[in-house]
Scaffold this active site. Structure first.
Site, PDB file in Angstrom:
ATOM      1  N   HIS A 125     -37.064  73.058 -40.438  1.00 55.41           N
ATOM      2  CA  HIS A 125     -37.268  71.181 -41.043  1.00 55.41           C
ATOM      3  C   HIS A 125     -35.627  70.701 -40.220  1.00 55.41           C
ATOM      4  O   HIS A 125     -35.468  70.104 -39.580  1.00 55.41           O
ATOM      5  CB  HIS A 125     -37.097  71.098 -42.417  1.00 55.41           C
ATOM      6  CG  HIS A 125     -36.629  69.978 -42.686  1.00 55.41           C
ATOM      7  ND1 HIS A 125     -38.123  69.098 -42.775  1.00 55.41           N
ATOM      8  CD2 HIS A 125     -36.416  68.882 -42.926  1.00 55.41           C
ATOM      9  CE1 HIS A 125     -37.946  68.335 -43.606  1.00 55.41           C
ATOM     10  NE2 HIS A 125     -36.512  68.021 -43.459  1.00 55.41           N
ATOM     11  N   GLU A 126     -34.753  71.578 -40.811  1.00 53.66           N
ATOM     12  CA  GLU A 126     -33.224  70.692 -40.275  1.00 53.66           C
ATOM     13  C   GLU A 126     -32.915  71.073 -37.990  1.00 53.66           C
ATOM     14  O   GLU A 126     -33.006  69.673 -37.788  1.00 53.66           O
ATOM     15  CB  GLU A 126     -31.886  71.678 -40.485  1.00 53.66           C
ATOM     16  CG  GLU A 126     -32.209  72.056 -42.064  1.00 53.66           C
ATOM     17  CD  GLU A 126     -32.106  70.283 -42.668  1.00 53.66           C
ATOM     18  OE1 GLU A 126     -31.427  69.498 -41.993  1.00 53.66           O
ATOM     19  OE2 GLU A 126     -32.605  70.017 -43.799  1.00 53.66           O
ATOM     20  N   HIS A 129     -34.495  68.514 -36.718  1.00 53.56           N
ATOM     21  CA  HIS A 129     -33.577  66.959 -36.462  1.00 53.56           C
ATOM     22  C   HIS A 129     -33.670  66.716 -35.638  1.00 53.56           C
ATOM     23  O   HIS A 129     -33.474  65.384 -35.717  1.00 53.56           O
ATOM     24  CB  HIS A 129     -33.558  66.679 -38.278  1.00 53.56           C
ATOM     25  CG  HIS A 129     -33.929  65.884 -39.331  1.00 53.56           C
ATOM     26  ND1 HIS A 129     -34.945  65.132 -39.455  1.00 53.56           N
ATOM     27  CD2 HIS A 129     -33.586  66.707 -41.083  1.00 53.56           C
ATOM     28  CE1 HIS A 129     -34.972  64.963 -40.545  1.00 53.56           C
ATOM     29  NE2 HIS A 129     -34.520  66.785 -41.715  1.00 53.56           N
ATOM     30  N   GLU A 187     -38.512  62.618 -41.711  1.00 49.16           N
ATOM     31  CA  GLU A 187     -38.971  63.579 -42.769  1.00 49.16           C
ATOM     32  C   GLU A 187     -40.226  63.967 -42.668  1.00 49.16           C
ATOM     33  O   GLU A 187     -39.748  65.004 -42.392  1.00 49.16           O
ATOM     34  CB  GLU A 187     -38.385  63.214 -44.449  1.00 49.16           C
ATOM     35  CG  GLU A 187     -36.920  62.499 -44.973  1.00 49.16           C
ATOM     36  CD  GLU A 187     -35.862  64.027 -44.080  1.00 49.16           C
ATOM     37  OE1 GLU A 187     -37.061  64.923 -44.441  1.00 49.16           O
ATOM     38  OE2 GLU A 187     -35.033  63.509 -44.091  1.00 49.16           O
TER      39      GLU A 187
HETATM   40 ZN   LIG Z   1     -35.034  67.020 -43.852  1.00 46.16          ZN
END
Ligand SMILES: [Zn+2]
Length: 265
Positions: A125-126, A129, A187
């Site tokens: 997830h990071e 980003h 997100e």
């Molecule tokens: Zn996030």
């Protein structure tokens, strides 16, 4: 503040641009990748100088092992970049990845992420980003908002209205209309991409549902730090579960072609 001055100069010199995110969304970009990398490296070095990193070799090599497996499936230039992983001496379950190739994992993360698949959820997830240039997008959007507010104040002033009131109203409108929806979009984009990276790297994408459930449960009445910086939509669990099913073939292909990480504490 120096960053904003820099961006203003870029804007007036006409260097702003629209780009497309990995999921096909168009993004306003007024900062370049190399400027974002510079900001990422500076922020990471500041943390180092402030003594935020702790010497936990086992946790660090575990997090490095999971990170490496994920980085191998990222698109260029991120897959060939030199990445550094550090453990942050913080008991909150949290982690971050920065443009420039830096990853920080709080030591509290290991209490929540029970195995390599669950740790890969957070790191995927990071990293998503970073690959989606969400930091640059946030800086660009903030600047656009500030300029809109400044323009609104000047306009109200010239009309003899109460400039402060107009700016506040416009600021609020701009915040609700631009910033908050964008961060929710970012997100879910990071969720989707991160889960895809997991599957391609040979981590079980179904772990995303478990991990985010556990993150939501920790902390009792006070939401954990991670969730306050990572607002999630109400349908997140269902979306993650559906995407996990769609990604199972990719996960199985990765495992049978030798992408089968064995990272552990
Ligand atoms: Zn996030």
């Amino acid at each position: 503040m120096r960053v904003y001055l820099l961006i203003s100069l870029l804007l007036v010199s006409g260097l702003s641009a629209c780009v497309t995110s990995p999921t096909g969304r168009s993004q306003l970009m007024v900062v370049s990748d190399s400027q974002m990398s510079q900001m990422g490296l500076t922020a990471f070095n500041d943390m180092r100088k402030q003594g935020k990193f702790v010497d936990l070799p086992r946790e660090r090599s575990y997090a490095t092992c999971v990170s490496r497996a994920l980085i191998a499936v990222l698109p260029p230039p991120w897959n060939t970049q030199q990445w550094e992983v550090q453990i942050v001496g913080d008991d909150n379950a949290n982690a971050f990845a920065l443009p420039g190739g830096r990853i920080g994992v709080n030591k509290g993360m290991f209490k929540i992420a029970a195995d390599q698949d669950q740790l890969a959820v957070v790191l995927g997830h990071e990293l998503a980003h970073v690959v989606s240039r969400h930091g640059a997008e946030r800086v660009s959007d903030n600047l656009a908002t500030q300029m809109a507010v400044a323009a609104g104040s000047a306009y109200a002033g010239s009309r003899g209205d109460t400039a402060g009131y107009t700016a506040a109203a416009l600021g609020l409108g701009a915040q609700v209309g631009i910033l908050l929806p964008f961060s929710r979009i970012q997100e879910s984009e990071a969720d989707t991409l991160g889960q895809r990276y997991m599957a391609q790297a040979g981590f079980d994408p179904r772990a995303a549902v478990t991990l985010w459930q556990k993150m939501g449960q920790q902390g009792g009445s006070k939401p954990p730090a991670f969730l306050s910086t990572h607002p999630s939509s109400s349908g997140r669990a269902q979306t993650l579960a559906r995407q996990a099913q769609e990604l199972l073939p990719a996960y199985q292909r990765a495992r049978s072609s030798g992408r089968a990480p064995t990272c552990h504490l």
